[in-house]
Design a protein around this motif. Structure first.
Motif, PDB file in Angstrom:
ATOM      1  N   ALA A   1      39.657  46.111  30.639  1.00 12.58           N
ATOM      2  CA  ALA A   1      40.427  46.885  29.665  1.00 12.58           C
ATOM      3  C   ALA A   1      41.835  47.198  30.149  1.00 12.58           C
ATOM      4  O   ALA A   1      42.795  47.187  29.364  1.00 12.58           O
ATOM      5  N   ALA A   2      41.976  47.480  31.452  1.00 19.09           N
ATOM      6  CA  ALA A   2      43.268  47.947  31.963  1.00 19.09           C
ATOM      7  C   ALA A   2      44.178  46.822  32.443  1.00 19.09           C
ATOM      8  O   ALA A   2      45.402  46.931  32.336  1.00 19.09           O
ATOM      9  N   LEU A   3      43.591  45.755  32.987  1.00 21.47           N
ATOM     10  CA  LEU A   3      44.392  44.720  33.646  1.00 21.47           C
ATOM     11  C   LEU A   3      44.326  43.361  32.963  1.00 21.47           C
ATOM     12  O   LEU A   3      45.111  42.479  33.294  1.00 21.47           O
ATOM     13  N   GLY A   4      43.384  43.191  32.062  1.00 21.07           N
ATOM     14  CA  GLY A   4      43.248  41.900  31.383  1.00 21.07           C
ATOM     15  C   GLY A   4      42.206  41.013  32.041  1.00 21.07           C
ATOM     16  O   GLY A   4      41.839  41.201  33.210  1.00 21.07           O
ATOM     17  N   LEU A   5      41.733  40.043  31.286  1.00 20.52           N
ATOM     18  CA  LEU A   5      40.647  39.191  31.758  1.00 20.52           C
ATOM     19  C   LEU A   5      41.015  38.313  32.951  1.00 20.52           C
ATOM     20  O   LEU A   5      40.205  38.182  33.891  1.00 20.52           O
ATOM     21  N   PRO A   6      42.176  37.675  33.002  1.00 20.83           N
ATOM     22  CA  PRO A   6      42.490  36.836  34.170  1.00 20.83           C
ATOM     23  C   PRO A   6      42.497  37.621  35.485  1.00 20.83           C
ATOM     24  O   PRO A   6      41.924  37.177  36.488  1.00 20.83           O
ATOM     25  N   VAL A   7      43.121  38.801  35.476  1.00 20.31           N
ATOM     26  CA  VAL A   7      43.165  39.616  36.698  1.00 20.31           C
ATOM     27  C   VAL A   7      41.766  40.098  37.061  1.00 20.31           C
ATOM     28  O   VAL A   7      41.389  40.139  38.239  1.00 20.31           O
ATOM     29  N   THR A   8      40.979  40.448  36.056  1.00 24.48           N
ATOM     30  CA  THR A   8      39.605  40.890  36.302  1.00 24.48           C
ATOM     31  C   THR A   8      38.804  39.792  36.984  1.00 24.48           C
ATOM     32  O   THR A   8      38.067  40.048  37.951  1.00 24.48           O
ATOM     33  N   ALA A   9      38.928  38.575  36.495  1.00 28.19           N
ATOM     34  CA  ALA A   9      38.204  37.453  37.106  1.00 28.19           C
ATOM     35  C   ALA A   9      38.626  37.256  38.561  1.00 28.19           C
ATOM     36  O   ALA A   9      37.784  36.995  39.439  1.00 28.19           O
ATOM     37  N   ILE A  10      39.904  37.391  38.831  1.00 25.35           N
ATOM     38  CA  ILE A  10      40.398  37.221  40.206  1.00 25.35           C
ATOM     39  C   ILE A  10      39.857  38.330  41.105  1.00 25.35           C
ATOM     40  O   ILE A  10      39.413  38.078  42.238  1.00 25.35           O
ATOM     41  N   ILE A  11      39.858  39.569  40.620  1.00 22.47           N
ATOM     42  CA  ILE A  11      39.353  40.691  41.419  1.00 22.47           C
ATOM     43  C   ILE A  11      37.869  40.506  41.731  1.00 22.47           C
ATOM     44  O   ILE A  11      37.428  40.671  42.878  1.00 22.47           O
ATOM     45  N   LEU A  12      37.088  40.154  40.727  1.00 22.41           N
ATOM     46  CA  LEU A  12      35.651  39.983  40.939  1.00 22.41           C
ATOM     47  C   LEU A  12      35.364  38.788  41.846  1.00 22.41           C
ATOM     48  O   LEU A  12      34.454  38.831  42.681  1.00 22.41           O
ATOM     49  N   ALA A  13      36.147  37.716  41.711  1.00 23.10           N
ATOM     50  CA  ALA A  13      35.975  36.567  42.601  1.00 23.10           C
ATOM     51  C   ALA A  13      36.330  36.933  44.036  1.00 23.10           C
ATOM     52  O   ALA A  13      35.672  36.488  44.988  1.00 23.10           O
ATOM     53  N   ALA A  14      37.355  37.762  44.214  1.00 22.61           N
ATOM     54  CA  ALA A  14      37.734  38.202  45.560  1.00 22.61           C
ATOM     55  C   ALA A  14      36.633  39.050  46.190  1.00 22.61           C
ATOM     56  O   ALA A  14      36.296  38.887  47.368  1.00 22.61           O
ATOM     57  N   LEU A  15      36.051  39.955  45.394  1.00 28.41           N
ATOM     58  CA  LEU A  15      34.949  40.782  45.900  1.00 28.41           C
ATOM     59  C   LEU A  15      33.755  39.907  46.284  1.00 28.41           C
ATOM     60  O   LEU A  15      33.133  40.119  47.334  1.00 28.41           O
ATOM     61  N   ALA A  16      33.451  38.918  45.458  1.00 26.87           N
ATOM     62  CA  ALA A  16      32.347  38.012  45.771  1.00 26.87           C
ATOM     63  C   ALA A  16      32.643  37.191  47.021  1.00 26.87           C
ATOM     64  O   ALA A  16      31.742  36.929  47.831  1.00 26.87           O
ATOM     65  N   THR A  17      33.888  36.793  47.208  1.00 25.67           N
ATOM     66  CA  THR A  17      34.262  36.024  48.398  1.00 25.67           C
ATOM     67  C   THR A  17      34.050  36.840  49.669  1.00 25.67           C
ATOM     68  O   THR A  17      33.518  36.340  50.668  1.00 25.67           O
TER      69      THR A  17
END
Length: 252
Positions: A178-194
């Motif tokens: 909601a706050a940052l948009g879908l592309p940034v969200t995907a990057i954040i979640l991928a970073a956490l998973a990494t």
């Protein structure tokens, strides 16, 4: 025939409440499983929380398209689950689960550049494959890692700890979407998973032996456990955390 569980000895409330988590966190392969749980939750939250946002808000489609996207994810998960029994005869659980988590992470990062719905369906299918590959063997790990009387507590610990990972990932996926948009969200979640996968590689040894050599310098010479081992303090057997094995042996 249903197994007859061995009754456990009476324990205090603290011991009964924390026993599963203490066994879990003292076992290297299960510490690795916890890291994989976090990777699965991070990638899974993108699908479960934000599929409707991708399909209806970003691509302007309807409920039927949303259901089809979730079906693609579920289909990938089912294909992997059906293939895993044969696959796990050839490769170790650790290899399969970390590979599944890595596939999830790569797919989550790819979601940052989704051009349209036609690309979302195969990507969600791939995410389903990674999701099931990373998660399905967890029951085998838990069963290997405790005596029969401790398995209920250990499965309860897996339930609690894995849901703690979802408790982190769900709000993060929703807030960031909601706050940052879908592309940034995907990057954040991928970073956490990494980060989670990297921790899993470190804490879960590649040589995950079931028979572990260890020493019992604290037991009296006439202890029944030493008698079973031929009255030698240093011996090897299928090793799990229990009352006589309270920590994982250090490598020599």
């Amino acid at each position: 025939v249903l197994p007859s569980p061995k009754p456990s000895q009476p324990r205090g409330i603290y011991d009964r409440t924390t026993r599963g988590i203490r066994i879990y966190l003292a076992t290297p392969r299960l510490r690795g499983l916890l890291a994989i749980n976090l990777a699965v939750a991070s990638a899974g939250a993108l699908v479960i929380v934000n599929t409707v946002v991708y399909v209806q808000a970003a691509f302007g489609l309807d409920n039927q398209a949303t259901a089809l996207a979730l079906a693609a994810f579920g289909g990938g998960s089912m294909v992997a689950a059906l293939a895993l029994p044969k696959l796990l005869e050839a490769i170790p659980d650790r290899t399969a689960m970390l590979a599944g988590a890595a596939l999830l992470t790569a797919g989550t990062l790819t979601a940052a550049v989704l051009p349209g719905y036609d690309w979302l369906l195969p990507l969600w299918f791939v995410l389903g494959v990674g999701y099931s590959t990373a998660q399905t063997p967890s029951g085998r790990l838990l069963r290997r890692s405790a005596n029969p009387e401790d398995r209920p507590a250990l499965f309860a610990a897996q339930f609690a700890l894995s849901h703690a990972c979802w408790l982190i990932a769900y709000p993060l996926a929703g807030w960031a979407g909601a706050a940052l948009g879908l592309p940034v969200t995907a990057i954040i979640l991928a970073a956490l998973a990494t980060v989670a996968i990297a921790i899993g590689f470190v804490v879960w040894p590649a040589e995950d032996l079931e028979i572990v050599e260890h020493s019992h310098d604290d037991l009296p010479a006439n202890h029944p456990h030493l008698a079973e081992a031929g009255h030698v303090r240093r011996h090897a057997h299928a090793y799990v955390i229990d009352d006589m094995h309270v920590a994982w042996p250090r490598e020599r």
